[in-house]
Design a protein around this motif. Structure first.
Motif, mmCIF file in Angstrom:
data_model
loop_
_atom_site.group_PDB
_atom_site.id
_atom_site.type_symbol
_atom_site.label_atom_id
_atom_site.label_comp_id
_atom_site.label_asym_id
_atom_site.label_seq_id
_atom_site.Cartn_x
_atom_site.Cartn_y
_atom_site.Cartn_z
ATOM 1 N N UNK A 174 0.817 -1.221 0.000
ATOM 2 C CA UNK A 174 0.000 0.000 0.000
ATOM 3 C C UNK A 174 0.847 1.265 0.000
ATOM 4 N N UNK A 175 1.941 1.267 0.782
ATOM 5 C CA UNK A 175 2.814 2.432 0.828
ATOM 6 C C UNK A 175 3.487 2.667 -0.519
ATOM 7 N N UNK A 176 3.937 1.602 -1.148
ATOM 8 C CA UNK A 176 4.567 1.721 -2.470
ATOM 9 C C UNK A 176 3.558 2.164 -3.517
ATOM 10 N N UNK A 177 2.318 1.705 -3.380
ATOM 11 C CA UNK A 177 1.256 2.102 -4.305
ATOM 12 C C UNK A 177 1.041 3.607 -4.245
ATOM 13 N N UNK A 178 0.920 4.148 -3.033
ATOM 14 C CA UNK A 178 0.704 5.588 -2.886
ATOM 15 C C UNK A 178 1.918 6.363 -3.398
ATOM 16 N N UNK A 179 3.101 5.845 -3.116
ATOM 17 C CA UNK A 179 4.325 6.499 -3.611
ATOM 18 C C UNK A 179 4.328 6.554 -5.140
ATOM 19 N N UNK A 180 3.884 5.467 -5.766
ATOM 20 C CA UNK A 180 3.819 5.435 -7.227
ATOM 21 C C UNK A 180 2.789 6.435 -7.735
ATOM 22 N N UNK A 181 1.656 6.535 -7.050
ATOM 23 C CA UNK A 181 0.627 7.490 -7.443
ATOM 24 C C UNK A 181 1.123 8.926 -7.319
ATOM 25 N N UNK A 182 1.951 9.182 -6.327
ATOM 26 C CA UNK A 182 2.544 10.506 -6.181
ATOM 27 C C UNK A 182 3.429 10.848 -7.372
ATOM 28 N N UNK A 183 4.230 9.865 -7.790
ATOM 29 C CA UNK A 183 5.125 10.076 -8.940
ATOM 30 C C UNK A 183 4.318 10.340 -10.208
ATOM 31 N N UNK A 184 3.230 9.567 -10.396
ATOM 32 C CA UNK A 184 2.399 9.754 -11.587
ATOM 33 C C UNK A 184 1.678 11.096 -11.525
ATOM 34 N N UNK A 185 1.293 11.519 -10.322
ATOM 35 C CA UNK A 185 0.635 12.807 -10.153
ATOM 36 C C UNK A 185 1.582 13.938 -10.543
ATOM 37 N N UNK A 186 2.819 13.858 -10.093
ATOM 38 C CA UNK A 186 3.813 14.884 -10.420
ATOM 39 C C UNK A 186 4.128 14.881 -11.911
ATOM 40 N N UNK A 187 4.149 13.694 -12.501
ATOM 41 C CA UNK A 187 4.417 13.595 -13.932
ATOM 42 C C UNK A 187 3.273 14.220 -14.739
ATOM 43 N N UNK A 188 2.050 13.976 -14.291
ATOM 44 C CA UNK A 188 0.888 14.533 -14.992
ATOM 45 C C UNK A 188 0.849 16.050 -14.870
ATOM 46 N N UNK A 189 1.054 16.538 -13.642
ATOM 47 C CA UNK A 189 0.990 17.982 -13.421
ATOM 48 C C UNK A 189 2.336 18.619 -13.769
ATOM 49 N N UNK A 190 2.585 18.622 -15.082
ATOM 50 C CA UNK A 190 3.826 19.217 -15.579
ATOM 51 C C UNK A 190 3.711 20.744 -15.610
ATOM 52 N N UNK A 191 4.752 21.366 -16.052
ATOM 53 C CA UNK A 191 4.803 22.835 -16.050
ATOM 54 C C UNK A 191 3.691 23.444 -16.892
ATOM 55 N N UNK A 192 3.389 22.836 -18.026
ATOM 56 C CA UNK A 192 2.352 23.383 -18.913
ATOM 57 C C UNK A 192 0.984 23.365 -18.242
ATOM 58 N N UNK A 193 0.639 22.238 -17.611
ATOM 59 C CA UNK A 193 -0.673 22.130 -16.969
ATOM 60 C C UNK A 193 -0.761 23.057 -15.754
ATOM 61 N N UNK A 194 0.312 23.163 -15.003
ATOM 62 C CA UNK A 194 0.295 24.043 -13.837
ATOM 63 C C UNK A 194 0.112 25.499 -14.262
ATOM 64 N N UNK A 195 0.739 25.888 -15.354
ATOM 65 C CA UNK A 195 0.586 27.261 -15.862
ATOM 66 C C UNK A 195 -0.856 27.523 -16.291
ATOM 67 N N UNK A 196 -1.483 26.531 -16.930
ATOM 68 C CA UNK A 196 -2.876 26.687 -17.336
ATOM 69 C C UNK A 196 -3.765 26.859 -16.113
#
Length: 341
Positions: A174-196
């Motif tokens: 479960x801990x590794x799962x959440x850690x992976x979700x954090x990484x995917x979240x950061x990957x999704x929310x890239x600079x372009x999306x954050x600027x929008x």
């Protein structure tokens, strides 16, 4: 005579050795699996050697386990069983399969994060795809201290998950799962999306929150940016969202087909008829399309929407209350005509 005896002994030894090699080859390099396609063999943490044998026999339809018994006894595998998901092909030999199991050479599995209304449903779906059970995963996600460490609370935590399909090991904790979700979240929310998001005046969590409302309002992909634009117009004007799906969420009754005055009296921060602005968090885990519809919302002047009276799933939009009431009246007549309460 002595030489003849020696030759006989050597021949017998050679025959025994050859027979042993042939027998061993047949045991270890046979193809015992009667499967038509690649199949996953799941070894759990609490499996012992007997349950592993049972799974190989039942899951892979093994015609014989003698080779596995031999290799297990020689290697001490029974004392060092590695849990995991192992993809086995019909062409695999006993030796190749045992080698993968003995060394824990598991195969990644595809983990799908769905767009669902509640974390409970997410937990049930995820726990069916990995070894971790729903209780341990639910306990972690409901741990307020753990959520705070991630930068979320119980209301905003759904914004962490980006619905998609990922490759993970079945044994992921479960801990590794959440850690992976954090990484995917950061990957999704890239600079372009954050600027929008910043251009709209929202944080990523607020974008996801609005996207969750948009997705509950319409199932039509082409209409989502329109709906997003309408709610952004209302927010920028300081108008309450008055979104029916937030009332359903507040009541935790997703079966409601018609929101009545008594429902609007619900005293919950998720009731956007009673409380202005966005609710405290997402009312579902929205899809990537839903998030993108907010980030790339359609610019227009609409402030009101009402489901079309043809029940097509689309909406009538209006810039003023007069037009909206006309649209709403047509829809209400159809609800009454169809006896929908």
């Amino acid at each position: 005579m002595k030489n003849k005896k020696t030759i006989y002994v050597l021949l017998i030894l050679f025959f025994i050795l050859t027979s042993t090699i042939i027998a061993g080859y047949c045991l270890l390099f046979n193809h015992p699996f009667q499967i038509e396609k690649r199949t996953y063999l799941y070894i759990d943490e609490d499996d012992n050697i007997d349950s592993v044998y049972t799974k190989i026999e039942n899951r892979l339809h093994a015609s014989t386990l003698r080779g596995f018994h031999l290799l297990s006894s020689l290697s001490g595998y029974a004392e060092q069983i590695h849990p995991g998901a192992y993809q086995i092909d019909a062409s695999y030999t006993t030796w190749k399969t045992f080698h993968r199991l003995q060394h824990g050479m598991q195969t990644p599995v595809r983990l799908t994060i769905p767009s669902v209304r509640t974390l409970d449903k997410l937990v049930k779906t995820v726990s069916r795809q990995i070894m971790a059970d729903s209780a341990s995963l639910s306990g972690l996600l409901n741990d307020s201290t753990f959520c705070a460490h991630l930068g979320y609370n119980s209301n905003t935590l759904p914004a962490l998950f980006i619905p998609d399909t990922y490759e993970v090991y079945w044994t992921i904790t479960p801990e590794q799962f959440v850690e992976r979700m954090q990484k995917e979240h950061k990957r999704f929310w890239n600079e372009e999306r954050i600027k929008k998001a910043q251009h709209i005046g929202f944080t990523p969590v607020e974008i996801v929150t609005l996207a969750s409302i948009v997705e509950e309002e319409t199932i039509k992909k082409a209409e989502k940016p329109m709906v997003a634009g309408l709610y952004i117009n209302r927010l920028h004007k300081g108008m309450p969202l008055q979104a029916d799906p937030t009332v359903k969420f507040a009541l935790q009754d997703f079966t409601l087909k018609r929101i009545r005055h008594k429902h609007l009296e619900c005293d919950s921060p998720y009731n956007t008829y009673k409380y202005p602005g966005l609710p405290p968090g997402p009312i579902r885990i929205p899809s990537i399309d839903g998030i993108e519809s907010v980030l790339n919302y359609t610019r227009h002047d609409y402030l009101y929407m009402c489901a079309k009276e043809d029940f097509s799933g689309y909406h009538n939009f209006a810039e003023n209350m007069t037009k909206h009431l006309q649209n709403a009246a047509r829809y209400q007549r159809e609800l009454n005509k169809r006896n929908i309460h």
